[in-house]
Motif scaffolding. Sequence first.
Motif, PDB file in Angstrom:
ATOM      1  N   GLY A   1       0.873  -1.696  -0.290  1.00 63.32           N
ATOM      2  CA  GLY A   1      -0.275  -0.169  -0.396  1.00 63.32           C
ATOM      3  C   GLY A   1       0.676   1.298   0.333  1.00 63.32           C
ATOM      4  O   GLY A   1       0.679   2.163  -0.553  1.00 63.32           O
ATOM      5  N   ALA A   2       1.718   0.681   0.569  1.00 60.43           N
ATOM      6  CA  ALA A   2       2.331   2.087   1.194  1.00 60.43           C
ATOM      7  C   ALA A   2       3.482   2.975  -0.480  1.00 60.43           C
ATOM      8  O   ALA A   2       3.966   3.871  -0.663  1.00 60.43           O
ATOM      9  CB  ALA A   2       3.883   2.521   1.729  1.00 60.43           C
ATOM     10  N   LYS A   3       3.561   1.573  -1.188  1.00 61.77           N
ATOM     11  CA  LYS A   3       4.887   1.684  -2.595  1.00 61.77           C
ATOM     12  C   LYS A   3       3.697   2.152  -3.363  1.00 61.77           C
ATOM     13  O   LYS A   3       4.214   3.212  -4.048  1.00 61.77           O
ATOM     14  CB  LYS A   3       5.030   0.289  -2.783  1.00 61.77           C
ATOM     15  N   THR A   4       2.899   1.454  -3.063  1.00 59.60           N
ATOM     16  CA  THR A   4       1.536   2.005  -4.075  1.00 59.60           C
ATOM     17  C   THR A   4       0.754   3.814  -3.917  1.00 59.60           C
ATOM     18  O   THR A   4       0.736   4.262  -5.236  1.00 59.60           O
ATOM     19  CB  THR A   4       0.122   1.465  -3.735  1.00 59.60           C
ATOM     20  N   MET A   5       1.066   3.761  -3.197  1.00 61.49           N
ATOM     21  CA  MET A   5       0.495   5.475  -3.129  1.00 61.49           C
ATOM     22  C   MET A   5       1.990   6.435  -2.624  1.00 61.49           C
ATOM     23  O   MET A   5       1.859   7.336  -3.703  1.00 61.49           O
ATOM     24  CB  MET A   5       0.349   5.351  -0.746  1.00 61.49           C
ATOM     25  N   LEU A   6       3.233   5.937  -3.234  1.00 61.80           N
ATOM     26  CA  LEU A   6       4.383   6.797  -3.497  1.00 61.80           C
ATOM     27  C   LEU A   6       4.461   6.599  -4.830  1.00 61.80           C
ATOM     28  O   LEU A   6       4.683   8.003  -5.037  1.00 61.80           O
ATOM     29  CB  LEU A   6       5.769   6.136  -3.513  1.00 61.80           C
ATOM     30  N   LYS A   7       3.874   5.678  -5.490  1.00 63.54           N
ATOM     31  CA  LYS A   7       3.583   6.003  -7.283  1.00 63.54           C
ATOM     32  C   LYS A   7       3.155   6.847  -7.632  1.00 63.54           C
ATOM     33  O   LYS A   7       3.291   7.364  -8.354  1.00 63.54           O
ATOM     34  CB  LYS A   7       3.926   4.264  -7.537  1.00 63.54           C
TER      35      LYS A   7
ATOM     36  N   CYS B   1      13.379  11.258  -3.666  1.00 63.16           N
ATOM     37  CA  CYS B   1      12.878  11.192  -2.643  1.00 63.16           C
ATOM     38  C   CYS B   1      11.381   9.821  -2.487  1.00 63.16           C
ATOM     39  O   CYS B   1      12.018   9.467  -1.872  1.00 63.16           O
ATOM     40  CB  CYS B   1      12.896  11.960  -1.656  1.00 63.16           C
ATOM     41  N   LYS B   2      11.317  10.703  -2.892  1.00 65.75           N
ATOM     42  CA  LYS B   2       9.441   9.482  -3.472  1.00 65.75           C
ATOM     43  C   LYS B   2       9.907   7.257  -3.608  1.00 65.75           C
ATOM     44  O   LYS B   2      10.023   6.693  -2.800  1.00 65.75           O
ATOM     45  CB  LYS B   2       8.786   9.811  -4.283  1.00 65.75           C
ATOM     46  N   LYS B   3      10.787   7.667  -4.762  1.00 64.82           N
ATOM     47  CA  LYS B   3      11.645   6.547  -5.005  1.00 64.82           C
ATOM     48  C   LYS B   3      13.140   6.153  -4.274  1.00 64.82           C
ATOM     49  O   LYS B   3      12.547   4.918  -3.724  1.00 64.82           O
ATOM     50  CB  LYS B   3      12.437   7.006  -6.392  1.00 64.82           C
TER      51      LYS B   3
END
Length: 138
Positions: free
Chosen positions: A22-28, A91-93
């Motif tokens: 979920g966190a990775k999806t939000m960051l993407k 930063c997100k990546k």
Amino acid sequence: MSSTSSFFDKMKKAGQSIVDTGAKTMLKTDVVFLEREIKSRKQNFGVEVYDLMASLEKDKQTSIEEKEGKIRLAFDAARKDIAVIRAKIDCKKEEMDEISRKDNNYSVATAVGGVGGGSHAMGTNHVIVQGHPDDLDH
């Protein structure tokens, strides 16, 4: 008791995996929005420079150097704004990479019998490993 502990460990890891996904999806999603923001800023820059050049073309009082300076200021402002947005994307990546590394650490630890920091012996045949498999001494 070992099977109960094992069951809870598996559930905990499954829950963590869901949270991480979920966190990775939000960051993407954040990265996509930031990339759109860059595109929008570039489009606004084009409109700004067009309007600026149209007004400067009519201005017979201002020297060429001053006109070029005004255009340069508009470009520098846009470049700065875009650099800030790109830094946010980076930063997100990095956060996504960190989540992926953490997932890999859990996978390695699970494969060898546990989760934890460093490399420690546990009992007679269990080893806890943290880090990427390529980083391990062979």
